[in-house]
Scaffold this active site. Structure first.
Site, short mmCIF file in Angstrom:
data_model
loop_
_atom_site.label_atom_id
_atom_site.label_comp_id
_atom_site.label_asym_id
_atom_site.label_seq_id
_atom_site.Cartn_x
_atom_site.Cartn_y
_atom_site.Cartn_z
N THR A 1 -6.16 5.32 -3.49
CA THR A 1 -5.69 4.84 -2.20
C THR A 1 -6.05 5.81 -1.07
OG1 THR A 1 -3.64 4.55 -0.93
CG2 THR A 1 -3.48 5.89 -2.87
N ASP A 2 -6.12 5.30 0.16
CA ASP A 2 -6.34 6.19 1.31
C ASP A 2 -5.10 7.03 1.61
OD1 ASP A 2 -4.73 4.18 2.38
OD2 ASP A 2 -5.97 3.83 4.15
N GLU A 3 -3.95 6.67 0.97
CA GLU A 3 -2.72 7.40 1.28
C GLU A 3 -2.77 8.84 0.78
OE1 GLU A 3 0.98 5.31 0.88
OE2 GLU A 3 0.00 3.36 1.04
N TYR B 1 4.60 8.41 -4.23
CA TYR B 1 3.49 7.53 -4.64
C TYR B 1 2.15 8.19 -4.36
CZ TYR B 1 -0.11 3.94 -4.10
OH TYR B 1 -1.30 3.25 -4.17
N LYS C 1 -0.80 9.64 -6.90
CA LYS C 1 -2.19 9.14 -6.89
C LYS C 1 -3.14 10.31 -6.64
CE LYS C 1 -3.60 5.52 -7.29
NZ LYS C 1 -3.96 4.71 -8.49
#
Ligand SMILES: NC(=O)c1ccc[n+]([C@@H]2O[C@H](COP(=O)([O-])OP(=O)(O)OC[C@H]3O[C@@H](n4cnc5c(N)ncnc54)[C@H](O)[C@@H]3O)[C@@H](O)[C@H]2O)c1
Length: 377
Positions: free
Chosen positions: A138-140, A182, A186
């Site tokens: 993810t970009d998060e 989260y 990741k």
């Protein structure tokens, strides 16, 4: 040439889109390994379930013997690893499951893949040379872009909007700075994948994508929640002032990008994937309201403008203000561009929820899980 894809998390939102795309538009075989958590829904795979090229394995990626058996039995050419706990709010309520699946599970899968690949190097060197382990992230992991700084010209892409010319974007070399349990889990899994490539030579690829939306999206996430609440005349809860910016990508565009990376990407490389659709959460909700007003049936019990349901609620702790992706590398090197704009993709999505009430009613009332558990017992 037909290959065997081992997909983890193929009963989830993005994984099921990848499985449907592979079965509908390629000759490849798919082995779907999924634990069927609350987010896994085999009803999202109804259209591929009877294909002779599709196999389902009900297993947890943390279960090392089960993963080894999946590799031994199915001899995959490509692994696409999507299984994860994926909802930020749930990671704040209970981080442990996120660390278990996203970090420990990824390490178990990497070890199973490495053992299989090492054996393959002896038994079938050509197949081993073509083997790929593609980790979907993810970009998060890059954290919050909040502060706006000028962007260098090489980070701009042909698709960059005039607005993004003045703002920074995440590139593949942006340092990691995750904010939530989260995104931290990741980020941890991304580091493990890079380490297995660097230390053991495992042929890995990583993609980091922006927020997805589209059909079969679990109704706890922003877009489906707002569509279903607007249809039911329920409040539309918007965090804080709704000014958080996300970059939205239609899920089938993501699925096509992932298959391109898995089959044509350069080993050891990372590719950012995004839709060039930066919107505030409030803009997203207002656009959904306009579409619901236009598309809902005349017989619907709630007929006031859907925007009258917007309700601002207390912000999420640690809420990042802005994410935005520079997808220039995958566009230049692999020739991928999204087919949907935010407007066309969101219209398709609202139309899909209107036409597929049986799918989401069974998610809302829990019966999608009940039958599945019954079948397993
Ligand atoms: N949804 C997004 O906007 C988005 C954006 C970028 C990246 N991603 C990443 O893409 C991947 C898929 O996201 P999604 O939105 O489809 O998630 P999802 O929550 O809809 O699906 C996750 C799937 O993984 C399965 N799963 C969970 N734990 C498992 C375990 N221990 N063993 C086997 N299967 C397990 C679930 O049953 C479910 O089918 C995730 O890795 C996520 O981090 C998601």
């Amino acid at each position: 040439m037909s290959k065997t894809f081992l997909i983890t998390g193929g009963a989830g939102f993005i994984g099921s889109a990848v499985v449907r795309e592979l079965i509908a538009n390629t000759d490849h075989k798919v082995v779907n390994v999924d634990k069927l958590t609350y987010a896994g829904n085999l009803e999202s795979l109804a259209e591929v379930a009877d294909s002779p090229r599709y196999t389902f394995i009900h297993a947890d990626i943390c279960d090392a013997p089960a993963m080894q058996q999946a590799f031994d039995e199915h001899q995959p050419d490509v692994v696409m690893h999507l299984a994860a706990e994926s909802h930020v709010d749930r990671s704040i309520d209970g981080p442990a499951e996120f660390i278990q699946t996203n970090v420990v599970g990824t390490s178990v899968l990497l070890e199973a893949a490495r053992g299989y690949w090492l054996a393959l190097k002896e038994s079938d060197p050509a197949k081993a040379a073509g083997f790929r382990f593609h980790h979907i992230s993810t970009d998060e992991v890059y954290g919050d872009l909040g502060e706006e700084k000028p962007l260098t010209s090489e980070a701009l892409t042909p698709h960059s909007s005039p607005a993004s010319a003045a703002k920074p974007l995440f590139t593949e070399t942006t340092p990691y700075a995750p904010s939530s349990p989260y995104s931290a889990s990741k980020a941890g899994s991304d580091h493990l994948v890079r380490a297995w490539q660097r230390t053991f030579g495992l042929p890995t690829l990583i993609t980091n994508c922006s927020n997805n939306y589209g059909p079969y999206h679990f109704p706890e996430k922003l877009i489906p929640l707002m569509i279903l609440n607007a249809l039911a005349g329920k409040p539309l809860p918007v965090y804080g002032d709704g000014q958080q910016i996300r970059d939205w990508l239609y899920v089938d565009d993501h699925a096509r990008a992932l298959i391109k990376v898995a089959t044509q990407g350069e080993v050891g490389e990372t590719y950012n994937i995004g839709g060039h659709n930066e919107k505030t959460n409030l803009e997203v909700v207002e656009t959904i309201c306009a579409l619901v007003d236009e598309l809902r049936p005349a017989s619907s019990s709630f007929q006031l403008p859907a925007s009258s349901l917007i309700t601002f609620v207390q912000d999420r702790p640690g809420h990042d203000l802005r994410y935005a992706i520079d997808a220039g590398k995958i566009e230049r090197e692999l020739g991928w561009v999204p087919e949907e704009t935010f407007e066309t993709g969101l219209r398709k999505t609202v139309e899909w929820y209107l036409a597929n009430e049986s799918w989401w009613q069974r998610v809302l009332d829990g019966s999608y899980q009940g039958e599945r558990l019954g079948a397993d017992a």
